[in-house]
Enzyme design. Sequence first.
Site, PDB file in Angstrom:
ATOM      1  N   GLY A  82      60.000   4.031  -2.318  1.00 44.36           N
ATOM      2  CA  GLY A  82      60.921   4.918  -3.040  1.00 44.36           C
ATOM      3  C   GLY A  82      62.131   4.154  -3.543  1.00 44.36           C
ATOM      4  N   ASN A 101      55.195  12.457   7.620  1.00 42.65           N
ATOM      5  CA  ASN A 101      55.307  12.390   6.151  1.00 42.65           C
ATOM      6  C   ASN A 101      54.883  13.693   5.469  1.00 42.65           C
ATOM      7  OD1 ASN A 101      54.452   8.848   6.007  1.00 42.65           O
ATOM      8  ND2 ASN A 101      56.471   9.792   5.836  1.00 42.65           N
ATOM      9  N   SER A 152      52.340  11.213  10.566  1.00 40.94           N
ATOM     10  CA  SER A 152      52.197  12.652  10.793  1.00 40.94           C
ATOM     11  C   SER A 152      53.488  13.381  10.408  1.00 40.94           C
ATOM     12  CB  SER A 152      51.817  12.931  12.251  1.00 40.94           C
ATOM     13  OG  SER A 152      52.495  12.068  13.116  1.00 40.94           O
ATOM     14  N   ASP A 208      57.343   0.023   4.212  1.00 39.47           N
ATOM     15  CA  ASP A 208      58.414   0.953   3.846  1.00 39.47           C
ATOM     16  C   ASP A 208      59.199   0.440   2.638  1.00 39.47           C
ATOM     17  OD1 ASP A 208      59.919   3.221   4.045  1.00 39.47           O
ATOM     18  OD2 ASP A 208      61.146   2.535   5.734  1.00 39.47           O
ATOM     19  N   GLY A 209      59.730   1.368   1.856  1.00 40.61           N
ATOM     20  CA  GLY A 209      60.627   1.003   0.764  1.00 40.61           C
ATOM     21  C   GLY A 209      60.091   1.243  -0.633  1.00 40.61           C
ATOM     22  N   ARG A 265      63.529   0.488  12.846  1.00 39.28           N
ATOM     23  CA  ARG A 265      63.042   1.516  13.772  1.00 39.28           C
ATOM     24  C   ARG A 265      61.521   1.563  13.675  1.00 39.28           C
ATOM     25  NH1 ARG A 265      66.152   4.560   9.984  1.00 39.28           N
ATOM     26  NH2 ARG A 265      64.866   5.313   8.256  1.00 39.28           N
ATOM     27  N   GLU A 291      55.815  -8.887  19.235  1.00 42.85           N
ATOM     28  CA  GLU A 291      57.003  -9.454  18.620  1.00 42.85           C
ATOM     29  C   GLU A 291      57.349  -8.612  17.390  1.00 42.85           C
ATOM     30  OE1 GLU A 291      58.773 -12.240  19.703  1.00 42.85           O
ATOM     31  OE2 GLU A 291      57.515 -12.081  21.500  1.00 42.85           O
TER      32      GLU A 291
HETATM   33  C1  IPE Z   1      57.269   5.185   8.032  1.00 45.04           C
HETATM   34  O1  IPE Z   1      58.130   5.214   6.949  1.00 45.04           O
HETATM   35  C2  IPE Z   1      55.897   5.666   7.619  1.00 45.04           C
HETATM   36  C3  IPE Z   1      55.158   4.802   6.702  1.00 45.04           C
HETATM   37  C4  IPE Z   1      55.553   3.647   6.232  1.00 45.04           C
HETATM   38  C5  IPE Z   1      53.875   5.306   6.300  1.00 45.04           C
HETATM   39  P1  IPE Z   1      59.095   6.458   6.681  1.00 45.04           P
HETATM   40  O2  IPE Z   1      59.818   6.134   5.424  1.00 45.04           O
HETATM   41  O3  IPE Z   1      58.318   7.717   6.726  1.00 45.04           O
HETATM   42  O4  IPE Z   1      60.050   6.401   7.948  1.00 45.04           O
HETATM   43  P2  IPE Z   1      61.504   7.009   8.191  1.00 45.04           P
HETATM   44  O5  IPE Z   1      61.444   8.453   7.800  1.00 45.04           O
HETATM   45  O6  IPE Z   1      62.451   6.239   7.323  1.00 45.04           O
HETATM   46  O7  IPE Z   1      61.778   6.787   9.637  1.00 45.04           O
HETATM   47  C1  IPE Z   2      56.858   3.993   2.240  1.00 44.14           C
HETATM   48  O1  IPE Z   2      57.836   4.106   1.257  1.00 44.14           O
HETATM   49  C2  IPE Z   2      55.620   4.780   1.890  1.00 44.14           C
HETATM   50  C3  IPE Z   2      55.368   5.944   2.744  1.00 44.14           C
HETATM   51  C4  IPE Z   2      56.123   6.338   3.727  1.00 44.14           C
HETATM   52  C5  IPE Z   2      54.186   6.726   2.457  1.00 44.14           C
HETATM   53  P1  IPE Z   2      58.886   5.316   1.230  1.00 44.14           P
HETATM   54  O2  IPE Z   2      58.355   6.384   0.354  1.00 44.14           O
HETATM   55  O3  IPE Z   2      59.225   5.737   2.608  1.00 44.14           O
HETATM   56  O4  IPE Z   2      60.110   4.600   0.524  1.00 44.14           O
HETATM   57  P2  IPE Z   2      61.663   4.768   0.881  1.00 44.14           P
HETATM   58  O5  IPE Z   2      61.813   4.522   2.342  1.00 44.14           O
HETATM   59  O6  IPE Z   2      62.051   6.154   0.497  1.00 44.14           O
HETATM   60  O7  IPE Z   2      62.333   3.722   0.051  1.00 44.14           O
HETATM   61 MG    MG Z   3      60.673   5.166   3.920  1.00 43.89          MG
END
Ligand code: IPE
Ligand code: IPE
Ligand code: MG
Length: 227
Positions: free
Chosen positions: A19, A64, A62, A16-17, A181, A194
């Site tokens: 964006g 996304n 699912s 995650d992260g 989460r 863990e």
């Molecule tokens: C979880 O990240 C899904 C993936 C990393 C592929 P999200 O960015 O979609 O999760 P939320 O919306 O912050 O819970």
């Molecule tokens: C994780 O990065 C990639 C996917 C969920 C596909 P994000 O796109 O969720 O990045 P943030 O959480 O917005 O920073």
């Molecule tokens: Mg994210």
Amino acid sequence: MSSAEKRARHVAVIMDGNGRWAKRKGLPRALGHKNGVEAVRALVRGCGDLGLECLTLYAFSSENWKRPEEEINDLMGLMRRFIKSDLQEFIDNGVRLKIIGDYKALEPDIVALIDDALEKTAGGTHTVAVALNYGSQQEIVRAANKAAATGAITEESLAANLDTVDLPPLDLLIRTSGEVRLSNFLLWQCAYAEMHFTEVLWPDFTVDHLKAALDEFEGRERRYGGR
Ligand code: IPE
Ligand code: IPE
Ligand code: MG
């Protein structure tokens, strides 16, 4: 317990992260995802040396599908390019590709690329499982229906019908980007895993970060409800 017994066999990562990484650098979101793929590539290269039997990566949930079409297209385009460019390296390095989630609902050309990669990597010695169009609640419902069709639903019969049936028990779950989460990831499989949460944004996550998480994991006492 010997140190060999304490070593993780199966690590899963909520990547995650992407964006926020792009936003902090003043770059378009798509570049965050592109650099996220580079982090995936480095980790896939490194996981064999770390002795992991399985690395499971959450690539597309699912949920996304709720994102703008343009971003979904960017992600699917990266997926296509990654499979095409890295398949031979997977084969050469003994990586067995596995998909969890309902990947058959993706674009037909991606499904074909995946099916070809699954076939060509079937003989690999360690597994990289990619969660695509994956939602854990949906997986559990699918598994429960299949288990019920053949007899009683028990912990064993349900687990035997999960997408993860052929993977080792989950030892460690890592989530990057500071969110704490599960976002519908491996809910059943996390029962005694863990947890490791880090502020590092996914494109900045390296093999050294994974090594540090594994070292910390080996120091933990897992009790499974006992004492
Ligand atoms: C979880 O990240 C899904 C993936 C990393 C592929 P999200 O960015 O979609 O999760 P939320 O919306 O912050 O819970
Ligand atoms: C994780 O990065 C990639 C996917 C969920 C596909 P994000 O796109 O969720 O990045 P943030 O959480 O917005 O920073
Ligand atoms: Mg994210």
